[in-house]
Write an enzyme that holds these catalytic residues in place. Structure first.
Site, PDB file in Angstrom:
ATOM      1  N   THR A 125       0.825  -1.210   0.000  1.00 14.52           N
ATOM      2  CA  THR A 125       0.000   0.000   0.000  1.00 14.52           C
ATOM      3  C   THR A 125       0.859   1.260   0.000  1.00 14.52           C
ATOM      4  OG1 THR A 125      -1.486   1.275   1.434  1.00 14.52           O
ATOM      5  CG2 THR A 125      -0.118  -0.344   2.523  1.00 14.52           C
ATOM      6  N   ASP A 126       0.287   2.349  -0.492  1.00 11.19           N
ATOM      7  CA  ASP A 126       1.005   3.631  -0.445  1.00 11.19           C
ATOM      8  C   ASP A 126       1.215   4.119   0.991  1.00 11.19           C
ATOM      9  OD1 ASP A 126      -1.626   4.353   0.147  1.00 11.19           O
ATOM     10  OD2 ASP A 126      -1.810   5.855  -1.453  1.00 11.19           O
ATOM     11  N   GLU A 127       0.445   3.544   1.936  1.00  8.36           N
ATOM     12  CA  GLU A 127       0.555   4.012   3.327  1.00  8.36           C
ATOM     13  C   GLU A 127       1.931   3.723   3.924  1.00  8.36           C
ATOM     14  OE1 GLU A 127      -2.669   3.501   5.985  1.00  8.36           O
ATOM     15  OE2 GLU A 127      -4.168   3.668   4.405  1.00  8.36           O
ATOM     16  N   TYR A 153      -1.255  -0.433  11.325  1.00  9.92           N
ATOM     17  CA  TYR A 153      -1.544  -1.106  10.043  1.00  9.92           C
ATOM     18  C   TYR A 153      -0.402  -0.862   9.062  1.00  9.92           C
ATOM     19  CZ  TYR A 153      -3.177  -1.458   5.226  1.00  9.92           C
ATOM     20  OH  TYR A 153      -3.257  -1.729   3.877  1.00  9.92           O
ATOM     21  N   LYS A 157       2.374  -3.447   7.278  1.00  9.32           N
ATOM     22  CA  LYS A 157       2.542  -3.627   5.827  1.00  9.32           C
ATOM     23  C   LYS A 157       3.990  -3.297   5.430  1.00  9.32           C
ATOM     24  CE  LYS A 157      -0.210  -4.570   3.162  1.00  9.32           C
ATOM     25  NZ  LYS A 157      -0.677  -5.904   2.688  1.00  9.32           N
TER      26      LYS A 157
HETATM   27  P1  NAD Z   1     -10.174  -6.680   3.021  1.00  7.38           P
HETATM   28  O1  NAD Z   1     -10.082  -6.421   4.483  1.00  7.38           O
HETATM   29  O2  NAD Z   1     -11.423  -6.304   2.279  1.00  7.38           O
HETATM   30  O3  NAD Z   1      -9.955  -8.257   2.753  1.00  7.38           O
HETATM   31  C1  NAD Z   1      -8.973  -8.991   3.407  1.00  7.38           C
HETATM   32  C2  NAD Z   1      -9.233 -10.477   3.152  1.00  7.38           C
HETATM   33  O4  NAD Z   1      -8.187 -11.236   3.765  1.00  7.38           O
HETATM   34  C3  NAD Z   1     -10.544 -10.990   3.743  1.00  7.38           C
HETATM   35  O5  NAD Z   1     -11.210 -11.830   2.839  1.00  7.38           O
HETATM   36  C4  NAD Z   1     -10.095 -11.786   4.979  1.00  7.38           C
HETATM   37  O6  NAD Z   1     -10.978 -12.852   5.307  1.00  7.38           O
HETATM   38  C5  NAD Z   1      -8.740 -12.287   4.530  1.00  7.38           C
HETATM   39  N1  NAD Z   1      -7.838 -12.564   5.653  1.00  7.38           N
HETATM   40  C6  NAD Z   1      -7.540 -11.752   6.707  1.00  7.38           C
HETATM   41  N2  NAD Z   1      -6.689 -12.345   7.527  1.00  7.38           N
HETATM   42  C7  NAD Z   1      -6.403 -13.562   6.984  1.00  7.38           C
HETATM   43  C8  NAD Z   1      -5.558 -14.626   7.359  1.00  7.38           C
HETATM   44  N3  NAD Z   1      -4.819 -14.559   8.477  1.00  7.38           N
HETATM   45  N4  NAD Z   1      -5.487 -15.711   6.564  1.00  7.38           N
HETATM   46  C9  NAD Z   1      -6.236 -15.786   5.415  1.00  7.38           C
HETATM   47  N5  NAD Z   1      -7.065 -14.816   5.033  1.00  7.38           N
HETATM   48  C10 NAD Z   1      -7.139 -13.712   5.795  1.00  7.38           C
HETATM   49  O7  NAD Z   1      -8.900  -6.005   2.379  1.00  7.38           O
HETATM   50  P2  NAD Z   1      -8.694  -5.271   0.979  1.00  7.38           P
HETATM   51  O8  NAD Z   1      -9.112  -3.857   1.102  1.00  7.38           O
HETATM   52  O9  NAD Z   1      -9.259  -6.112  -0.087  1.00  7.38           O
HETATM   53  O10 NAD Z   1      -7.101  -5.274   0.875  1.00  7.38           O
HETATM   54  C11 NAD Z   1      -6.425  -6.377   0.283  1.00  7.38           C
HETATM   55  C12 NAD Z   1      -4.935  -6.104   0.301  1.00  7.38           C
HETATM   56  O11 NAD Z   1      -4.672  -4.915  -0.450  1.00  7.38           O
HETATM   57  C13 NAD Z   1      -4.361  -5.869   1.687  1.00  7.38           C
HETATM   58  O12 NAD Z   1      -3.111  -6.499   1.746  1.00  7.38           O
HETATM   59  C14 NAD Z   1      -4.214  -4.351   1.776  1.00  7.38           C
HETATM   60  O13 NAD Z   1      -3.158  -4.010   2.629  1.00  7.38           O
HETATM   61  C15 NAD Z   1      -3.923  -3.992   0.338  1.00  7.38           C
HETATM   62  N6  NAD Z   1      -4.333  -2.641  -0.102  1.00  7.38           N
HETATM   63  C16 NAD Z   1      -5.613  -2.226   0.090  1.00  7.38           C
HETATM   64  C17 NAD Z   1      -5.995  -0.973  -0.398  1.00  7.38           C
HETATM   65  C18 NAD Z   1      -7.408  -0.473  -0.234  1.00  7.38           C
HETATM   66  O14 NAD Z   1      -7.685   0.681  -0.593  1.00  7.38           O
HETATM   67  N7  NAD Z   1      -8.348  -1.277   0.244  1.00  7.38           N
HETATM   68  C19 NAD Z   1      -5.070  -0.164  -1.051  1.00  7.38           C
HETATM   69  C20 NAD Z   1      -3.756  -0.637  -1.212  1.00  7.38           C
HETATM   70  C21 NAD Z   1      -3.402  -1.878  -0.755  1.00  7.38           C
HETATM   71  O1  TDX Z   2     -15.770   7.178   9.008  1.00  6.30           O
HETATM   72  C1  TDX Z   2     -14.751   7.597   8.415  1.00  6.30           C
HETATM   73  N1  TDX Z   2     -14.557   8.943   8.313  1.00  6.30           N
HETATM   74  C2  TDX Z   2     -13.473   9.504   7.718  1.00  6.30           C
HETATM   75  O2  TDX Z   2     -13.347  10.732   7.661  1.00  6.30           O
HETATM   76  C3  TDX Z   2     -13.766   6.723   7.834  1.00  6.30           C
HETATM   77  C4  TDX Z   2     -13.925   5.240   7.906  1.00  6.30           C
HETATM   78  C5  TDX Z   2     -12.668   7.305   7.233  1.00  6.30           C
HETATM   79  N2  TDX Z   2     -12.505   8.645   7.185  1.00  6.30           N
HETATM   80  C6  TDX Z   2     -11.302   9.212   6.524  1.00  6.30           C
HETATM   81  C7  TDX Z   2      -9.989   8.632   6.976  1.00  6.30           C
HETATM   82  C8  TDX Z   2      -9.137   8.687   5.733  1.00  6.30           C
HETATM   83  O3  TDX Z   2      -8.524   9.959   5.614  1.00  6.30           O
HETATM   84  O4  TDX Z   2     -11.412   8.879   5.141  1.00  6.30           O
HETATM   85  C9  TDX Z   2     -10.140   8.526   4.595  1.00  6.30           C
HETATM   86  C10 TDX Z   2     -10.217   7.117   4.059  1.00  6.30           C
HETATM   87  O5  TDX Z   2     -10.342   6.250   5.168  1.00  6.30           O
HETATM   88  P1  TDX Z   2     -10.371   4.652   5.005  1.00  6.30           P
HETATM   89  O6  TDX Z   2     -11.478   4.281   4.071  1.00  6.30           O
HETATM   90  O7  TDX Z   2     -10.375   4.065   6.379  1.00  6.30           O
HETATM   91  O8  TDX Z   2      -9.009   4.377   4.231  1.00  6.30           O
HETATM   92  P2  TDX Z   2      -7.474   4.707   4.578  1.00  6.30           P
HETATM   93  O9  TDX Z   2      -7.258   4.902   6.019  1.00  6.30           O
HETATM   94  O10 TDX Z   2      -7.043   5.815   3.650  1.00  6.30           O
HETATM   95  O11 TDX Z   2      -6.785   3.302   4.144  1.00  6.30           O
HETATM   96  C11 TDX Z   2      -7.190   2.645   2.912  1.00  6.30           C
HETATM   97  O12 TDX Z   2      -6.271   2.895   1.873  1.00  6.30           O
HETATM   98  C12 TDX Z   2      -4.995   2.288   1.949  1.00  6.30           C
HETATM   99  C13 TDX Z   2      -7.339   1.135   3.135  1.00  6.30           C
HETATM  100  O13 TDX Z   2      -8.256   0.891   4.186  1.00  6.30           O
HETATM  101  C14 TDX Z   2      -6.006   0.485   3.389  1.00  6.30           C
HETATM  102  O14 TDX Z   2      -6.168  -0.930   3.515  1.00  6.30           O
HETATM  103  C15 TDX Z   2      -5.092   0.790   2.233  1.00  6.30           C
HETATM  104  O15 TDX Z   2      -3.815   0.293   2.468  1.00  6.30           O
END
Ligand code: NAD
Ligand code: TDX
Length: 339
Positions: A125-127, A153, A157
């Site tokens: 992730t970019d985080e 988190y 990562k």
């Molecule tokens: P999510 O939370 O929606 O899904 C995570 C999945 O992993 C779920 O299906 C969960 O059951 C499974 N899981 C969790 N722990 C596990 C374990 N110990 N063993 C097997 N399965 C397990 O997450 P997401 O938003 O789809 O993110 C997927 C990946 O992408 C993550 O690695 C996250 O860091 C990365 N990522 C997410 C975003 C975003 O915006 N959501 C952006 C950049 C990178």
């Molecule tokens: O209720 C809320 N109110 C609010 O203002 C929530 C849930 C979030 N926020 C803000 C926090 C962040 O600045 O909105 C922005 C986005 O929040 P999230 O949806 O929680 O995402 P973020 O914290 O940016 O992280 C996401 O992007 C990078 C994903 O959850 C991560 O898994 C990924 O790595």
């Protein structure tokens, strides 16, 4: 190829499973997912009807289970999506983030070493780069930007990324890493900002905006993330990191207003609440490398992606209504009651 996708019952992993089944008829897909609160088998309903898809329930940190899975399946490529992914939950309880995101990644990489898997791709992730100041719009995260995590988190990562780099250098494991900006689209769990806005606004409930709402995120439609990972596992160079993003920076308050407008709901639902501790100010990805080296380009503009996403949530009410009627209620109460 046989591709093992971990975390395929979650948001991005499931979109990736569908992307592979649709675009690579020659591939078979095995999904390993522990079905935590974020994983949902109903998300994979259509995939389960496809004979090129197999689902296995299990934890990526369970060494015996992972070894026997590799023994049986011998995947050519592993794409590791499985993770605890929500920043707010990591602030409440960091331990599980270390077990899954760091130790789980290690177990998967050990299995790849043992079975000489052709590629281990770590979905990062970019985080991991920390954040950028609001008054320097000229700055972007490149692959050379130092790791500088802010939340438990992102620290977990970042740790997994460092370990993956070490496995490449020390053991020659063919690792690639991608660092993507914020995704949105179908099957996004309602704890995250965009689906939280949609599901709450449809019930005419308040939309909690942290702090001033000026924090900036760089949004990418999930299918564009999937196409980038697909290119990396086929054409990317082992040992390399690829940033993924589409130059779609928006303040949180702008995102909230855009989604409310798309839904035809009033801005009076917006409620400013106590900020997230350590809240990152701005993320902004420079995706030049993946464009230059692999020819990747995003295809979905933000306004178009938001319209598609809102339509998807309207047409799939049963998917998210089931989620928000269960344990999610307790989560919401715990996370937001005292804000
Ligand atoms: P999510 O939370 O929606 O899904 C995570 C999945 O992993 C779920 O299906 C969960 O059951 C499974 N899981 C969790 N722990 C596990 C374990 N110990 N063993 C097997 N399965 C397990 O997450 P997401 O938003 O789809 O993110 C997927 C990946 O992408 C993550 O690695 C996250 O860091 C990365 N990522 C997410 C975003 C975003 O915006 N959501 C952006 C950049 C990178
Ligand atoms: O209720 C809320 N109110 C609010 O203002 C929530 C849930 C979030 N926020 C803000 C926090 C962040 O600045 O909105 C922005 C986005 O929040 P999230 O949806 O929680 O995402 P973020 O914290 O940016 O992280 C996401 O992007 C990078 C994903 O959850 C991560 O898994 C990924 O790595």
């Amino acid at each position: 190829m046989k591709i093992l996708v971990t975390g395929g019952a979650g948001f991005i992993g499931s979109n990736f499973v569908y992307y592979l089944l649709k675009n690579h008829l020659e591939d078979t897909v095995v999904c390993l997912d522990d079905l935590t609160y974020a994983g949902n088998l109903s998300t994979l309903k259509e995939a389960l009807e496809n004979d090129r898809f197999t689902f296995v329930k299990g934890n990526i940190a369970d060494r015996d289970l992972v070894d026997s899975l590799f023994d049986r399946e011998r995947p050519d490529v592993v794409v590791n999506f499985a993770a605890e992914s929500h920043v707010d939950r990591s602030i409440l309880d960091p331990g599980l983030f270390l077990t899954t995101n760091v130790m789980g990644t290690q177990v998967m990489m050990d299995a790849c070493r043992r079975y000489k898997t052709g590629r281990f791709h770590q979905v990062s992730t970019d985080e991991v780069y920390g954040d950028l100041p609001l008054d320097r719009p000229d700055l972007f995260f490149t692959e050379q930007t130092p790791i500088h995590a802010s939340s438990p988190y992102s620290a977990s990562k970042a740790s997994a990324d460092l370990l993956a780099g070490a496995y490449h250098r020390t053991y020659g494991l063919p690792v690639t890493i991608s660092r993507c900006s914020n995704n949105y689209g179908p099957f996004h769990f309602p704890e995250k900002l965009i689906p939280l806005i949609i599901t709450r606004a449809l019930a005419d409930e308040t939309i909690p905006v942290y702090g001033t709402g000026e924090n900036v995120r760089d949004w990418l439609y999930v299918e564009d993330h999937c196409s980038a990972i697909d290119l990396i596992i086929r054409k990317g160079t082992p040992g390399e990191v690829y940033n993924i993003g589409g130059h779609n920076e928006r303040t949180n308050i702008d995102v909230v207003k855009t989604v409310l407008a798309e839904l035809g709901k009033p801005e009076s639902l917006i409620t400013y609440v106590t900020d997230r501790p350590g809240h990152d100010m701005r993320y902004a990805i420079d995706p030049a490398k993946i464009g230059r080296e692999l020819g990747w380009q995003p295809t979905t503009r933000f306004e178009e992606g938001i319209a598609k996403t809102v339509r998807w949530y309207l047409e799939h009410r049963e998917w998210w209504e089931e989620i928000i009627s269960g344990e999610y209620r307790n989560y919401y109460e715990k996370m937001y009651a005292s804000r």
